[in-house]
Design a protein around this motif. Structure first.
Motif, PDB file in Angstrom:
ATOM      1  N   ILE A 223     104.005 -25.177  41.149  1.00 48.89           N
ATOM      2  CA  ILE A 223     104.255 -25.331  39.738  1.00 48.89           C
ATOM      3  C   ILE A 223     105.538 -24.750  39.631  1.00 48.89           C
ATOM      4  O   ILE A 223     106.120 -23.831  40.322  1.00 48.89           O
ATOM      5  N   ALA A 224     106.305 -24.976  38.330  1.00 49.26           N
ATOM      6  CA  ALA A 224     107.389 -24.355  38.005  1.00 49.26           C
ATOM      7  C   ALA A 224     107.120 -23.251  37.145  1.00 49.26           C
ATOM      8  O   ALA A 224     106.548 -23.020  36.165  1.00 49.26           O
ATOM      9  N   LEU A 225     107.830 -22.144  37.400  1.00 54.41           N
ATOM     10  CA  LEU A 225     108.143 -20.761  36.848  1.00 54.41           C
ATOM     11  C   LEU A 225     109.226 -20.658  36.094  1.00 54.41           C
ATOM     12  O   LEU A 225     110.187 -20.597  36.374  1.00 54.41           O
ATOM     13  N   PRO A 226     108.826 -20.325  34.680  1.00 58.90           N
ATOM     14  CA  PRO A 226     109.818 -19.966  33.970  1.00 58.90           C
ATOM     15  C   PRO A 226     110.809 -18.776  34.040  1.00 58.90           C
ATOM     16  O   PRO A 226     109.929 -17.767  34.025  1.00 58.90           O
ATOM     17  N   ILE A 227     112.132 -18.902  34.051  1.00 57.31           N
ATOM     18  CA  ILE A 227     112.872 -17.618  34.059  1.00 57.31           C
ATOM     19  C   ILE A 227     113.992 -17.452  32.966  1.00 57.31           C
ATOM     20  O   ILE A 227     114.395 -16.482  32.704  1.00 57.31           O
ATOM     21  N   TYR A 228     113.809 -18.647  32.102  1.00 57.29           N
ATOM     22  CA  TYR A 228     114.611 -18.579  30.857  1.00 57.29           C
ATOM     23  C   TYR A 228     114.324 -19.630  29.942  1.00 57.29           C
ATOM     24  O   TYR A 228     113.942 -20.908  30.379  1.00 57.29           O
ATOM     25  N   ASN A 229     114.324 -19.426  28.748  1.00 55.81           N
ATOM     26  CA  ASN A 229     113.656 -20.180  27.819  1.00 55.81           C
ATOM     27  C   ASN A 229     115.010 -19.934  26.531  1.00 55.81           C
ATOM     28  O   ASN A 229     114.874 -18.796  26.023  1.00 55.81           O
ATOM     29  N   SER A 230     115.356 -20.961  25.714  1.00 57.94           N
ATOM     30  CA  SER A 230     116.274 -20.655  24.929  1.00 57.94           C
ATOM     31  C   SER A 230     115.594 -20.420  23.474  1.00 57.94           C
ATOM     32  O   SER A 230     114.576 -20.903  23.343  1.00 57.94           O
ATOM     33  N   LEU A 231     116.237 -19.767  22.681  1.00 59.72           N
ATOM     34  CA  LEU A 231     115.664 -19.577  21.255  1.00 59.72           C
ATOM     35  C   LEU A 231     116.552 -20.439  20.245  1.00 59.72           C
ATOM     36  O   LEU A 231     117.505 -21.028  20.513  1.00 59.72           O
ATOM     37  N   PRO A 232     115.668 -20.776  19.209  1.00 59.07           N
ATOM     38  CA  PRO A 232     116.499 -21.446  18.308  1.00 59.07           C
ATOM     39  C   PRO A 232     117.739 -20.963  17.708  1.00 59.07           C
ATOM     40  O   PRO A 232     118.135 -19.901  17.735  1.00 59.07           O
ATOM     41  N   ASP A 233     118.618 -21.908  17.860  1.00 61.46           N
ATOM     42  CA  ASP A 233     120.002 -21.582  17.300  1.00 61.46           C
ATOM     43  C   ASP A 233     120.268 -21.035  15.792  1.00 61.46           C
ATOM     44  O   ASP A 233     119.510 -21.624  14.962  1.00 61.46           O
ATOM     45  N   GLU A 234     120.974 -19.921  15.634  1.00 59.99           N
ATOM     46  CA  GLU A 234     121.185 -19.482  14.461  1.00 59.99           C
ATOM     47  C   GLU A 234     121.414 -20.434  13.392  1.00 59.99           C
ATOM     48  O   GLU A 234     121.427 -20.450  12.225  1.00 59.99           O
ATOM     49  N   GLY A 235     122.582 -21.366  13.816  1.00 60.75           N
ATOM     50  CA  GLY A 235     123.105 -22.361  13.064  1.00 60.75           C
ATOM     51  C   GLY A 235     122.373 -23.868  13.139  1.00 60.75           C
ATOM     52  O   GLY A 235     122.951 -24.852  12.666  1.00 60.75           O
ATOM     53  N   THR A 236     121.084 -23.682  13.062  1.00 58.71           N
ATOM     54  CA  THR A 236     120.335 -24.945  13.095  1.00 58.71           C
ATOM     55  C   THR A 236     119.717 -25.148  11.394  1.00 58.71           C
ATOM     56  O   THR A 236     119.350 -24.183  10.983  1.00 58.71           O
ATOM     57  N   THR A 237     119.929 -26.299  11.050  1.00 56.57           N
ATOM     58  CA  THR A 237     119.467 -26.725   9.723  1.00 56.57           C
ATOM     59  C   THR A 237     118.280 -27.613   9.727  1.00 56.57           C
ATOM     60  O   THR A 237     118.352 -28.355  10.726  1.00 56.57           O
ATOM     61  N   ARG A 238     117.359 -27.349   9.275  1.00 58.40           N
ATOM     62  CA  ARG A 238     115.925 -28.223   9.318  1.00 58.40           C
ATOM     63  C   ARG A 238     115.968 -28.959   8.047  1.00 58.40           C
ATOM     64  O   ARG A 238     116.195 -28.961   7.033  1.00 58.40           O
TER      65      ARG A 238
END
Length: 270
Positions: A223-238
């Motif tokens: 299985i794939a083991l995560p070592i990094y996941n990005s956080l939501p960008d501060e400049g993201t508009t919903r």
């Protein structure tokens, strides 16, 4: 940024899994497996590139007994002589373009050639003609020939560096797999390879860290083991999309919008 401690934990867990699997079969794993670094990006690459990017490693993942085949310009005898004169070791066979075109035209011949060597190198001057001559087998097996500069004064160092590195093959998708270690290596060696390689890998990705969604670690059958996941960008508009009972929400990267506007302006000026 990548937390190397988290990466080290994942490496140890992965090697533990491989060892346990071997014990479950009442024997050690017969074949050394590659450990892969899986890079998932947020956006598609513009295009796939036949020429791979060289990624340096702290500890080589080339097996000591792995046979290496080198594709060269014609006549091939000149390059065999050159390797001898430069005292280059590690190349098991030299094949000229004319011989490759004549002897390995059938699909089965290409398949056997691909399976016969652990790694393929090629004079940088003939790399562009090889995809058509080799066919898709080499690319499906991720054995694309690695370019080397056969005009280098220190050819021995050039060949050794090519054999001792790993390679990043960019595709037109959002996922890239890179060999980063061997299951026969220690956790410390694989972790050191990750730490050495990551800056070079990120440098080759468009928009660099901003475009990295996740990084995982795996073997061929784990299985794939995560070592990094990005956080939501501060400049993201919903943005709420109206017209539905349960309005959908779309995330838009403001920085990307700015880049698109700049591109439009450039086109208008042209």
């Amino acid at each position: 940024m990548l937390d190397i401690k988290q990466a080290d934990k994942a490496v140890k867990a992965l090697l533990g899994y491989v060892e346990k699997k071997g014990q479950a079969k009442s024997q050690l794993m017969e074949e050394d497996q590659h450990v892969w670094l899986i890079i998932a990006t947020k956006k598609f690459s513009d295009e796939s590139k036949a020429k791979p990017h060289r990624i340096p490693l702290k500890h080589s993942i080339a097996a000591p007994d792995a046979e290496v085949c080198l594709f060269v310009k014609d006549p091939q005898k000149d390059y065999k002589r050159l390797l001898e004169e430069k005292n280059v070791k590690g190349v098991s066979r030299v094949i000229g373009v004319s011989k490759l075109r004549a002897k390995y035209k059938p699909y089965e011949a290409k398949r056997q050639l691909c399976a016969s060597y652990g790694m393929f190198l090629a004079d940088a001057r003939v790399v562009t003609v090889l995809p058509k001559l080799l066919g898709k087998t080499f690319f499906l097996k991720k054995k694309q020939p690695i370019p080397v500069d056969m005009t280098k004064g220190d050819l021995k160092k050039e060949i050794a560096r090519a054999i001792g590195s790993t390679y990043m093959h960019l595709t037109s998708g959002t996922c890239t797999a890179i060999k980063i270690g061997l299951t026969s290596q220690s956790a410390a060696e694989i972790t050191a390879n990750i730490e050495t390689a990551i800056p070079h890998i990120i440098e080759k990705i468009p928009r660099k860290w901003k475009n990295v969604q996740a990084i995982n670690l795996k073997t061929n059958d784990s299985i794939a083991l995560p070592i990094y996941n990005s956080l939501p960008d501060e400049g993201t508009t919903r943005i709420v999309v109206p017209g539905k009972k349960n309005a959908s929400v779309v995330d838009v990267d403001e920085e990307d919008e700015d880049e698109d506007e700049e591109e439009d302006e450039d086109e208008d000026e042209e």
